[in-house]
Design a protein around this motif. Structure first.
Motif, short mmCIF file in Angstrom:
data_model
loop_
_atom_site.label_atom_id
_atom_site.label_comp_id
_atom_site.label_asym_id
_atom_site.label_seq_id
_atom_site.Cartn_x
_atom_site.Cartn_y
_atom_site.Cartn_z
N LEU A 42 0.82 -1.21 0.00
CA LEU A 42 0.00 0.00 0.00
C LEU A 42 0.86 1.26 0.00
CD1 LEU A 42 -2.81 -1.15 2.43
CD2 LEU A 42 -3.16 -0.31 0.10
N ALA A 43 1.97 1.22 0.70
CA ALA A 43 2.86 2.38 0.72
C ALA A 43 3.40 2.67 -0.68
CB ALA A 43 4.01 2.14 1.69
N PHE A 44 3.76 1.60 -1.42
CA PHE A 44 4.26 1.79 -2.78
C PHE A 44 3.14 2.31 -3.69
CE2 PHE A 44 5.10 0.29 -7.12
CZ PHE A 44 6.36 0.83 -7.34
N ILE A 45 1.94 1.74 -3.56
CA ILE A 45 0.81 2.19 -4.37
C ILE A 45 0.52 3.66 -4.11
CG2 ILE A 45 -1.68 1.96 -4.71
CD1 ILE A 45 -1.30 -1.06 -4.15
N ARG A 46 0.50 4.04 -2.82
CA ARG A 46 0.20 5.44 -2.47
C ARG A 46 1.27 6.37 -3.04
NH1 ARG A 46 -2.69 8.60 1.44
NH2 ARG A 46 -2.47 10.69 0.56
N GLU A 47 2.52 5.98 -2.91
CA GLU A 47 3.61 6.83 -3.41
C GLU A 47 3.54 6.96 -4.93
OE1 GLU A 47 8.51 6.94 -3.42
OE2 GLU A 47 7.44 5.60 -2.05
N ALA A 48 3.29 5.84 -5.62
CA ALA A 48 3.21 5.86 -7.07
C ALA A 48 2.02 6.68 -7.56
CB ALA A 48 3.13 4.44 -7.62
N ALA A 49 0.87 6.52 -6.89
CA ALA A 49 -0.33 7.26 -7.27
C ALA A 49 -0.15 8.75 -7.01
CB ALA A 49 -1.53 6.73 -6.51
N ASP A 50 0.42 9.10 -5.85
CA ASP A 50 0.66 10.51 -5.54
C ASP A 50 1.53 11.16 -6.61
OD1 ASP A 50 -0.82 10.30 -3.24
OD2 ASP A 50 0.87 10.36 -1.85
N ALA A 51 2.58 10.44 -7.03
CA ALA A 51 3.50 10.99 -8.03
C ALA A 51 2.83 11.07 -9.41
CB ALA A 51 4.76 10.13 -8.10
N HIS A 52 2.07 10.05 -9.76
CA HIS A 52 1.48 9.99 -11.10
C HIS A 52 0.41 11.06 -11.31
CE1 HIS A 52 0.19 8.25 -14.88
NE2 HIS A 52 -1.04 8.10 -14.43
N TRP A 53 -0.45 11.24 -10.30
CA TRP A 53 -1.56 12.17 -10.44
C TRP A 53 -1.34 13.47 -9.65
CZ3 TRP A 53 -3.74 6.92 -9.83
CH2 TRP A 53 -4.28 6.42 -11.02
N ASP A 54 -0.18 13.64 -9.06
CA ASP A 54 0.13 14.82 -8.25
C ASP A 54 -0.95 15.02 -7.18
OD1 ASP A 54 1.57 17.03 -7.39
OD2 ASP A 54 0.58 18.41 -8.79
N LEU A 55 -1.19 13.96 -6.42
CA LEU A 55 -2.24 13.97 -5.41
C LEU A 55 -1.77 14.66 -4.14
CD1 LEU A 55 -3.43 10.26 -5.80
CD2 LEU A 55 -4.40 12.30 -6.88
N PHE A 60 -6.74 11.71 3.12
CA PHE A 60 -7.10 10.35 3.52
C PHE A 60 -7.81 9.60 2.39
CE2 PHE A 60 -6.89 12.39 7.76
CZ PHE A 60 -5.98 11.53 8.36
N THR A 61 -8.33 10.35 1.41
CA THR A 61 -9.04 9.73 0.28
C THR A 61 -8.48 10.25 -1.04
OG1 THR A 61 -10.76 11.42 0.44
CG2 THR A 61 -11.18 9.32 1.56
N PRO A 62 -7.19 10.02 -1.29
CA PRO A 62 -6.56 10.60 -2.49
C PRO A 62 -7.08 10.01 -3.80
CG PRO A 62 -5.11 8.98 -1.48
CD PRO A 62 -6.25 9.19 -0.52
N LEU A 63 -7.71 8.82 -3.74
CA LEU A 63 -8.19 8.18 -4.96
C LEU A 63 -9.66 8.49 -5.25
CD1 LEU A 63 -6.46 4.68 -4.70
CD2 LEU A 63 -5.69 6.71 -5.95
#
Length: 243
Positions: A42-55, A60-63
């Protein structure tokens, strides 16, 4: 992507994991190792998603507003956290028993997750912003067709995240000789010759029209449990986008 319609489910693998369905949510049961893997994933998913979509890294609900599918979802160990992060989640698994367990658990926790008992090739061109598939590709009959199916399910501007064991002497020792031999992993879960090296998996992704954007190793620390880092000898995660 012609390969995307090719069947990839191995009935023997589906039956093996289906037998584990009732115990999937027991953190001390047959799927205990998956429970221990989840925080690092989950930490990797969150980091990758934050970087990809500039979240917003503090959200708490970045997606929120994003669709996600977890391919090979089991009983929902990853699908549920993705839903709590705000995504509209679909979980897909080859074993109907797992889907039944996933639906029951989601209902008990009040999460609206769509669960489907089918293969990636049965999605009929549905696409998702986030596509995840954790420890699954080593269990399919045709990894190239499976990756093509994942690519086909990826919406324009979407993000794909995979994890899988590396085919090394250490992975054979840790996951099969010790892990399955000592009962920490259900016996018969892994076939070492089906593991993919990072170079092999990246080649499959590139052949499917994808480009890798990040990768990291996944290792075990006696003090911290499973952690991500540079050592890919045991297991690794990567993210990819349309090239």
């Amino acid at each position: 992507m012609a390969n995307a319609t090719k069947a990839t489910i191995d009935p023997r693998e589906a039956a093996h994991f289906g037998k584990l369905a009732a115990d999937w949510w027991n953190p001390r049961g047959s799927s205990a190792m998956l429970h221990r893997l989840n925080p690092a994933r989950l930490a990797f998913i969150r980091e990758a998603a934050d970087a990809h979509w500039d979240l917003d890294a503090a959200s708490f609900t970045p997606l929120a507003g994003k669709t996600a599918i977890d391919v090979g979802c089991g009983a929902g160990l990853l699908a549920e956290p993705l839903a709590r992060l705000g995504a509209q989640v679909t979980g897909l698994d080859a074993a109907p028993e797992n889907i039944g367990a996933a639906q029951a658990h989601a209902a008990a926790t009040g999460l609206g997750i769509e669960y489907l008992a089918c293969g990636i090739e049965d999605l009929h061109d549905r696409q998702f912003d986030l596509v995840t598939s954790m420890e699954v590709i080593e269990h399919v009959t045709d990894p190239a067709a499976f990756v093509a199916g994942l690519a086909n399910a990826l919406a324009p501007g979407g993000l794909l995240i995979l994890s899988t064991p590396n085919r090394t002497a250490l992975s054979r020792l840790a996951m099969i000789t010790v892990g399955e031999g000592a009962g920490m992993i259900p016996k018969g879960t892994h076939a070492w010759d089906q593991f993919l090296t990072p170079d092999e998996l990246i080649a499959l992704l590139e052949a499917a029209g994808l480009r890798v954007t990040a990768r990291t190793g996944l290792t075990f620390s006696p003090a911290r449990g499973f952690v991500t880092g540079g050592d890919e000898t045991l297991n690794y995660l990567l993210s990819a986008v349309r090239a």
